[in-house]
Design an enzyme around this catalytic site. Structure first.
Site, PDB file in Angstrom:
ATOM      1  N   ILE A 120       0.839  -1.207   0.000  1.00 57.59           N
ATOM      2  CA  ILE A 120       0.000   0.000   0.000  1.00 57.59           C
ATOM      3  C   ILE A 120       0.872   1.254   0.000  1.00 57.59           C
ATOM      4  O   ILE A 120       0.615   2.196  -0.770  1.00 57.59           O
ATOM      5  CB  ILE A 120      -0.994  -0.019   1.187  1.00 57.59           C
ATOM      6  CG1 ILE A 120      -1.962  -1.210   1.035  1.00 57.59           C
ATOM      7  CG2 ILE A 120      -1.768   1.301   1.268  1.00 57.59           C
ATOM      8  CD1 ILE A 120      -2.837  -1.502   2.252  1.00 57.59           C
ATOM      9  N   ARG A 200      -4.073   1.867  10.575  1.00 55.47           N
ATOM     10  CA  ARG A 200      -4.793   1.480  11.789  1.00 55.47           C
ATOM     11  C   ARG A 200      -4.644   2.590  12.825  1.00 55.47           C
ATOM     12  O   ARG A 200      -3.579   3.230  12.901  1.00 55.47           O
ATOM     13  CB  ARG A 200      -4.220   0.181  12.393  1.00 55.47           C
ATOM     14  CG  ARG A 200      -4.624  -1.102  11.697  1.00 55.47           C
ATOM     15  CD  ARG A 200      -6.118  -1.417  11.854  1.00 55.47           C
ATOM     16  NE  ARG A 200      -6.480  -2.668  11.206  1.00 55.47           N
ATOM     17  CZ  ARG A 200      -6.922  -2.776   9.948  1.00 55.47           C
ATOM     18  NH1 ARG A 200      -7.060  -1.700   9.195  1.00 55.47           N
ATOM     19  NH2 ARG A 200      -7.258  -3.952   9.446  1.00 55.47           N
ATOM     20  N   ASP A 224      -8.759   7.801   8.385  1.00 56.72           N
ATOM     21  CA  ASP A 224      -9.771   6.828   7.961  1.00 56.72           C
ATOM     22  C   ASP A 224      -9.924   5.724   9.005  1.00 56.72           C
ATOM     23  O   ASP A 224     -10.824   4.905   8.910  1.00 56.72           O
ATOM     24  CB  ASP A 224      -9.356   6.216   6.606  1.00 56.72           C
ATOM     25  CG  ASP A 224     -10.458   5.359   5.973  1.00 56.72           C
ATOM     26  OD1 ASP A 224     -11.634   5.784   6.035  1.00 56.72           O
ATOM     27  OD2 ASP A 224     -10.158   4.274   5.432  1.00 56.72           O
ATOM     28  N   GLU A 229     -12.487   1.839  17.134  1.00 54.53           N
ATOM     29  CA  GLU A 229     -13.584   1.982  16.166  1.00 54.53           C
ATOM     30  C   GLU A 229     -14.794   1.179  16.631  1.00 54.53           C
ATOM     31  O   GLU A 229     -14.610   0.104  17.195  1.00 54.53           O
ATOM     32  CB  GLU A 229     -13.135   1.441  14.799  1.00 54.53           C
ATOM     33  CG  GLU A 229     -12.134   2.332  14.128  1.00 54.53           C
ATOM     34  CD  GLU A 229     -11.673   1.791  12.762  1.00 54.53           C
ATOM     35  OE1 GLU A 229     -12.383   0.959  12.164  1.00 54.53           O
ATOM     36  OE2 GLU A 229     -10.611   2.220  12.317  1.00 54.53           O
ATOM     37  N   HIS A 247     -13.471   4.550   7.945  1.00 56.79           N
ATOM     38  CA  HIS A 247     -12.800   3.312   7.508  1.00 56.79           C
ATOM     39  C   HIS A 247     -13.290   2.824   6.129  1.00 56.79           C
ATOM     40  O   HIS A 247     -13.872   1.746   6.004  1.00 56.79           O
ATOM     41  CB  HIS A 247     -12.956   2.212   8.570  1.00 56.79           C
ATOM     42  CG  HIS A 247     -11.849   1.198   8.515  1.00 56.79           C
ATOM     43  ND1 HIS A 247     -11.288   0.622   9.632  1.00 56.79           N
ATOM     44  CD2 HIS A 247     -11.186   0.638   7.464  1.00 56.79           C
ATOM     45  CE1 HIS A 247     -10.349  -0.229   9.281  1.00 56.79           C
ATOM     46  NE2 HIS A 247     -10.267  -0.229   7.967  1.00 56.79           N
ATOM     47  N   SER A 250     -10.970   0.175   1.659  1.00 59.22           N
ATOM     48  CA  SER A 250     -11.175  -0.817   0.591  1.00 59.22           C
ATOM     49  C   SER A 250     -12.590  -0.783   0.028  1.00 59.22           C
ATOM     50  O   SER A 250     -12.994  -1.690  -0.706  1.00 59.22           O
ATOM     51  CB  SER A 250     -10.848  -2.212   1.129  1.00 59.22           C
ATOM     52  OG  SER A 250     -11.713  -2.540   2.212  1.00 59.22           O
TER      53      SER A 250
HETATM   54  C1  GLV Z   1      -9.013  -3.029   6.275  1.00 56.39           C
HETATM   55  O1  GLV Z   1      -8.844  -2.219   7.123  1.00 56.39           O
HETATM   56  C2  GLV Z   1      -8.112  -4.097   5.990  1.00 56.39           C
HETATM   57  O2  GLV Z   1      -7.182  -4.341   6.763  1.00 56.39           O
HETATM   58  O3  GLV Z   1      -8.322  -4.762   4.973  1.00 56.39           O
END
Ligand code: GLV
Length: 281
Positions: A120, A200, A224, A229, A247, A250
């Site tokens: 990422i 996170r 995000d 959470e 969040h 994805s």
């Molecule tokens: C989402 O937060 C993931 O870890 O896929």
């Protein structure tokens, strides 16, 4: 409920809102051989306990890389260009254009520090380069030149943070990265830095962050993900220089479909071959 549902099953498919801790794993029926997590992150699962019980745990890497990198850019842009305040002003119908109205920070020409240069982080670098940002990173190890694509490696967070006009957090949540942004490390940054977190909540000490946003050490923050959470630190919801999303990393049809397919095929692969390439424990 999860324990009820898993009776008579060989595996379970979980999401990040399912807390699969030691106690839960110990209560799972002995027939369970695999926990397939519908996410790339796996902080919701106690990997050690699963291993002790010979349950394999899998995740869904790769398929969500691009969608998450897009959200990271949205956070950077939203925080830098004061989107929260902008939306509020636009909806208030009271705004008026002026030469110094809601002046933000420009991405082009600025240095972007990427904390965690995995799949990422590298996808964020690619997008950020298109915005004219200069890429620096810290990672457990230096990447090959092919993967680095001209980005500058820093062997310590101090070194990375001290040149980061912008920071994108893209590392996994581990013991080592917990509260990596704290009262001490915040001092390393240039004044007026823009911070974004699409990984996170664990990486940020929220109290220290709120202080830095209030005293102007940081220009703004894009988030995000959160500690605890779905709760969000109340100050993040009040401070004008925080841009918040729930969040959504994805959350696209293409990505969620691919994640679902992968989470299922991880289970199929395991029962066909006895192993799975996305095994994480
Ligand atoms: C989402 O937060 C993931 O870890 O896929």
């Amino acid at each position: 409920k999860l324990i009820e549902l898993s009776k008579g099953c060989d595996g379970i498919l979980t999401s990040i809102t399912d807390k699969i801790d030691e106690d839960t794993i110990n209560k799972l029926p002995d027939t369970i051989k695999i926990i397939s997590n519908f996410a790339v992150g796996f902080g919701n699962i106690d990997l050690e306990t699963a291993k002790k019980k010979s349950i394999i745990v899998t995740n869904t890497p790769d398929v969500l890389t691009d969608a998450t990198a897009e959200i990271a850019m949205l956070l950077i842009l939203g925080a830098a260009r004061r989107a929260s305040e902008g939306i509020e002003q636009a909806k208030s119908s009271k705004w008026k254009w002026s030469a110094n109205f809601l002046i933000g920070k420009q991405l082009n020409g600025a240095r972007l520090g990427i904390l965690g240069m995995g799949r990422i982080g590298r996808a964020v670098a690619k997008l950020a380069r298109a915005f004219g940002m200069i890429i620096h990173y810290h990672n457990r190890s230096k990447l090959s030149a092919t993967l680095e694509m001209g980005a500058t490696y820093h062997d310590s967070i101090k070194s990375l943070f001290s040149i980061s006009d912008f920071l994108s957090i893209n590392c996994p949540a581990t013991k080592e990265t917990k509260h990596i942004i704290n009262g001490k490390t915040i001092k390393y940054f240039p004044d007026g830095a823009v911070i974004s977190n699409s990984a996170r909540g664990d990486m940020i000490d929220d109290e220290a962050m709120v202080e830095a946003l209030k005293n102007g050490k940081f220009f703004s923050l894009g988030l995000d993900v959160y500690n605890g959470e779905p709760n969000i630190h109340p100050e993040y919801l009040i401070l004008p220089n925080v841009f918040v999303l729930p969040h959504l990393g994805s959350a696209t049809i293409k990505t969620r479909t691919a994640m679902g397919d992968l989470a299922v095929s991880n289970i199929e692969e395991f029962f066909k071959t006895g192993k799975c390439k996305n095994e994480i424990n």
